[in-house]
Write an enzyme that holds these catalytic residues in place. Structure first.
Site, short mmCIF file in Angstrom:
data_model
loop_
_atom_site.label_atom_id
_atom_site.label_comp_id
_atom_site.label_asym_id
_atom_site.label_seq_id
_atom_site.Cartn_x
_atom_site.Cartn_y
_atom_site.Cartn_z
CE LYS A 1 14.09 74.16 5.61
NZ LYS A 1 12.79 73.50 5.47
NE ARG B 1 18.45 71.94 4.22
CZ ARG B 1 17.69 71.25 5.08
NH1 ARG B 1 17.40 69.98 4.85
NH2 ARG B 1 17.22 71.81 6.17
N1 PMP Z 1 11.27 68.12 3.20
C1 PMP Z 1 10.83 69.39 3.26
C2 PMP Z 1 10.02 69.91 2.13
C3 PMP Z 1 11.13 70.19 4.37
O1 PMP Z 1 10.70 71.44 4.44
C4 PMP Z 1 11.89 69.63 5.42
C5 PMP Z 1 12.19 70.46 6.64
N2 PMP Z 1 13.34 71.20 6.47
C6 PMP Z 1 12.34 68.31 5.30
C7 PMP Z 1 12.01 67.59 4.18
C8 PMP Z 1 13.20 67.71 6.36
O2 PMP Z 1 14.45 68.34 6.37
P1 PMP Z 1 15.30 68.38 7.71
O3 PMP Z 1 15.38 66.99 8.19
O4 PMP Z 1 16.61 68.95 7.30
O5 PMP Z 1 14.56 69.26 8.63
#
Ligand code: PMP
Length: 405
Positions: free
Chosen positions: A251, A148
């Site tokens: 991200k 990612r």
């Molecule tokens: N959406 C956003 C906007 C986030 O910041 C996160 C946290 N990383 C997630 C979803 C969930 O992602 P993950 O399960 O990879 O932590």
């Protein structure tokens, strides 16, 4: 005669704050001497205790036998605790990141015109390490975070570490800070990799230099015990988190600063967070500020499909697989905000929140409450299945965990 105690070749009287990983937090050590044939020394520092035995007459060599952290593991929240080390490496705009090094955790220096400070050229990741009963440490799908970050770096015009480099750097950083991984059942070590344009630019352009940095902090269990605390969301009708063609699907740091206003307003009104709608029709569910959303209706689980405006959460992906494995039907599709009124259950997923049931959602002044069934419903089942894997409580037949010794 003055006794001299040596720790890893360092004379105690001249010990510097930066001289040892264990001693960085040293304020004033207290030294107790017991017996004299040979004498044994117990040196108490802020975060650890070192016991030493005299080798012979003048010079006493220390052997570290215990590291006692002055930390209440039952009192961990989701805030930063400074740990021992961070990992740092740099590269030029068209270069490749070389193997980095561990540095003492602390402030970093940056030119005021660094790309990340002026134009937000930065990405971050988040993952957790859990300690098992036998003391080994488990990482959960770190390769996914690496991938990612690479996708995000491509969108943000940044070089990125390879998957192998990323994972090796995570392992190194976690092992260097292993005494900060909370004991089993007390929480986890949150791992925060950063990728940023650290070189200076004045006119808008990609930075000439990049820094890949990883720091860690012990964090508490988001949920205490078995009962998952439900969160309360408000659907945001004015602000949007992302737009088609924008950066919602990666991200990047700017996605987070831009949700603070809506999130602060929601929190001031007593809500836990904000649920965003799509920016074109203002009627389809997207996600919460820092987690993905799922709805359940007649045992069918649905989550908004990924099409560039929603962050592809690793927990989201894992929950979809776990749910399908448990025999549930899971749909990734457009979900109209009106479907919230009909849903049996709603829950959010993310590294920080793990899996959080939603107790209520307010949309245009109308509050829909979700009944918390005695057994916790499907959310509870999926939470248990996922966390058992992450914490090494069940056999990992998905091949998702990576054990560090
Ligand atoms: N959406 C956003 C906007 C986030 O910041 C996160 C946290 N990383 C997630 C979803 C969930 O992602 P993950 O399960 O990879 O932590």
């Amino acid at each position: 005669m003055e006794s001299k105690v040596v720790f890893s070749g360092i004379s105690l009287p001249s010990l510097q704050r930066s001289s040892s990983p264990l001693l960085h937090s040293l304020s004033s050590p207290s030294v107790k001497v017991r017996g004299n044939n040979p004498p044994s020394y117990s040196i108490s520092l802020r975060y650890c205790q070192i016991k030493c035995k005299a080798a012979n007459t003048n010079t006493k060599y220390c052997e570290e036998v215990s590291e006692v952290l002055d930390i209440n593991w039952d009192d961990l929240g989701f805030g930063l605790t400074a740990t021992d080390y961070m990992y740092v490496t740099k590269c030029s705009e068209h270069g490749m990141f070389k193997k980095g090094e561990l540095q003492r955790f602390g402030n970093i220096e940056m030119n005021p015109s660094a790309g990340v400070l002026n134009y937000g050229q930065g990405l971050f990741e988040g993952l957790k390490a859990y300690k098992k009963e036998d003391g080994s440490i488990l990482l959960f799908r770190p390769q996914e975070n690496a991938l990612r970050m690479r996708q995000g770096a491509e969108r943000m015009c940044m070089p990125a570490p390879t998957v192998e480099h990323f994972v090796d750097a995570i392992k190194l950083t976690v092992m260097a800070n292993k005494r900060w991984v909370p004991p089993k059942g007390k929480g986890s070590l949150y791992i925060r990799p950063l990728l940023m344009g650290s070189g200076s630019v004045l006119g808008l352009a990609p930075a000439p230099e990049y820094t890949f940095l990883i720091y860690v902090s012990p964090v508490g269990n988001y949920f205490k015990g078995l009962n998952l605390a439900p969160i309360h969301l408000i659907v945001e009708n004015e602000f949007h988190r992302a737009a088609p063609g924008g950066t919602g699907g990666v991200k990047t740091i700017g996605n987070y600063a831009s949700v603070l206003k809506a999130q602060s307003a929601a929190k001031a009104k007593g809500y836990s967070d904000v649920l965003y709608l799509d920016s074109v029709k203002n009627k389809y569910l997207e996600e919460v500020s820092s987690c993905n959303i799922f709805i359940v209706k007649n045992k069918v689980i649905s989550t908004p499909s990924i099409h560039g405006t929603i962050l592809p959460g690793i927990t989201r992906k894992s929950i979809i697989d776990v749910a399908r494995k448990e025999g549930y039907e899971v749909e990734e599709r457009q979900i109209c905000v009106d479907e919230l009124l009909e849903a049996d259950e709603v829950f959010c997923t993310g590294t920080a929140v793990v899996l959080s049931p939603v107790g209520s959602i307010t949309y245009l002044g109308q509050k829909k409450e979700y009944v918390n069934t005695k057994d916790g419903g499907i959310a509870q089942k999926l939470y248990s299945a996922l966390t058992s894997l992450q914490m090494g409580l069940t056999n990992d037949n998905m091949g998702w965990t990576m054990e560090l010794k």
